[in-house]
Design an enzyme around this catalytic site. Structure first.
Site, PDB file in Angstrom:
ATOM      1  CG  HIS A  66      39.656  34.363  42.952  1.00 60.34           C
ATOM      2  ND1 HIS A  66      40.364  33.204  42.816  1.00 60.34           N
ATOM      3  CD2 HIS A  66      39.639  34.946  41.716  1.00 60.34           C
ATOM      4  CE1 HIS A  66      40.761  33.066  41.566  1.00 60.34           C
ATOM      5  NE2 HIS A  66      40.321  34.114  40.871  1.00 60.34           N
ATOM      6  CG  HIS A  68      38.619  40.066  45.742  1.00 61.61           C
ATOM      7  ND1 HIS A  68      39.716  40.051  44.912  1.00 61.61           N
ATOM      8  CD2 HIS A  68      37.568  39.619  44.992  1.00 61.61           C
ATOM      9  CE1 HIS A  68      39.354  39.619  43.715  1.00 61.61           C
ATOM     10  NE2 HIS A  68      38.061  39.338  43.736  1.00 61.61           N
ATOM     11  CE1 TYR A 106      36.936  43.284  39.831  1.00 64.52           C
ATOM     12  CE2 TYR A 106      38.226  42.770  41.797  1.00 64.52           C
ATOM     13  CZ  TYR A 106      37.850  42.490  40.495  1.00 64.52           C
ATOM     14  OH  TYR A 106      38.397  41.412  39.848  1.00 64.52           O
ATOM     15  CB  SER A 241      83.995  47.915  35.163  1.00 67.29           C
ATOM     16  OG  SER A 241      84.777  49.085  35.071  1.00 67.29           O
TER      17      SER A 241
END
EC number: 2.7.7.-
Length: 364
Positions: A66, A68, A106, A241
């Protein structure tokens, strides 16, 4: 490094909005190098003056990586394009980092490698000032509101911060703060979806409606002649409408005209069940005029309609606009508007076909 989907389109990406000085991105299963990602983000937010970017590679449970990213800027990064932060086909989870300290901690909890540039700006213990310190300088109201504008991420949070920091001003000038909240965090126009299945209008003269559509709505790039509006008068429950709202992007007003949410990208306006005497700027709307001044409730006067667009007026027989007009008003109306009056049995949808094997009702 290429950026994917960095242009705003008419797709559901219009519903996305990001605005913050602290941006937290997570690229799942992304093999790109943290330095390459960080440099790209730094360049991407250059318009908002980046002050710090942290890009961290983290190992996922499945063995993949990952990335971040914490990006801090001097001015709030603002975009309505959900693909703005995409990199080489990798789309991140995008969040507003309310606590930059917690987000950085984090991201750095178990880094494989990381890259950073600039000076990290810790979240202030209180951007409203700490009055317990004897030598602390009291912030001015301008400084307080400026900090609230920079740190709030949505309309509700903005008003809540104002209420907490400036309770007296909030109580006495709420309408002005609501106006500024609407300007800072405008509502994203939702794409209208008809609750009914698509069908062909059952009209005695469909050519009249189709000709109006072709000449005034579908030819968006035709600037040779000013467009004409459309007035439809008929009973309720005839699908007026739903039909009108299904034609494209529009401003829709029912019961009253609210200028505060005027959409400049709309292709047409709809005035639905509003009596003639309660419709402001009716000449500008019916006449498809541009650049006129309106006066929103609780807001400042402003200019709207940067382009000429037609207006569809929907009315029932008990609120016939023409009946309530003077002869001079009728002349202007008829010169700028096509009129279609529904005859008995006409409607803007088709009834479902009845099966030949259907049993007749036993009810009397």
């Amino acid at each position: 490094m290429s950026t994917v989907g960095s242009t705003v389109s008419s797709t559901p990406s219009r519903r996305f909005k990001h605005r913050n000085v602290n941006t937290f991105l997570t690229y799942s299963r992304c093999p790109l190098e943290p330095e390459a990602v960080g440099l790209h983000i730094w360049s991407l937010i250059a318009h908002w003056t980046p002050v710090y970017v942290l890009s961290v590679r983290e190992t996922h449970e499945d063995g993949g990586y990952h990335i971040h990213v914490l990006a801090q800027s001097a001015k709030p990064v603002y975009t309505t394009d959900s693909g703005f932060f995409d990199i080489d086909g990798f789309h991140p989870n995008i969040q507003s980092a309310k606590s930059a300290n917690k987000v950085r901690a984090y991201a750095m909890k178990n880094p494989v490698t990381y890259w950073e540039r600039g000076t990290f700006i810790p979240r202030k213990t209180s951007f409203l000032g700490d009055s317990t310190e004897p030598n602390s300088k009291k912030q001015s109201k301008d400084d307080i509101v400026r900090d609230i504008i920079e740190h709030s991420t949505n309309k509700q949070e903005y008003l809540s911060m104002i209420q907490k920091a400036l309770p007296y001003e909030w109580a006495t000038k709420l309408q002005y703060f609501e106006y500024s909240a609407n300007k800072l965090f405008p509502d994203i126009q939702e794409i209208y979806t008809s609750p009914f299945p698509q069908s062909t209008p059952a009209l005695l003269d469909p050519t009249a409606i189709n000709t109006w559509l072709e000449n005034n709505l579908y030819q968006q790039n035709s600037n040779s002649n000013r467009k004409l509006s459309l007035y439809i008068l008929g009973p309720t429950r005839t699908g007026k409408s739903s039909w009108a709202r299904s034609l494209g992007r529009h401003n829709y007003w029912q019961n009253n005209v609210d200028w505060s949410s005027y959409d400049e990208d709309a292709e047409y306006n709809i005035i639905d069940d509003i009596p003639f005497k309660y419709c402001p700027c009716w000449k500008q709307l019916i006449g498809c005029q541009k650049d006129y001044i309106v006066n929103p409730k609780y807001g400042k006067r402003k200019k709207v309609a940067s382009k000429s667009i037609p207006t569809i007026v929907l009315a029932n027989e008990d609120e016939d606009w023409l009946r309530d007009m003077t002869p001079a008003q009728q002349d202007y109306f008829n010169a700028n508007c096509e009129t279609y009056m529904l005859e008995p049995g006409e409607r803007f949808f088709s009834l479902p076909a009845v099966s030949a094997t259907a049993h007749p009702s036993s009810e009397v």
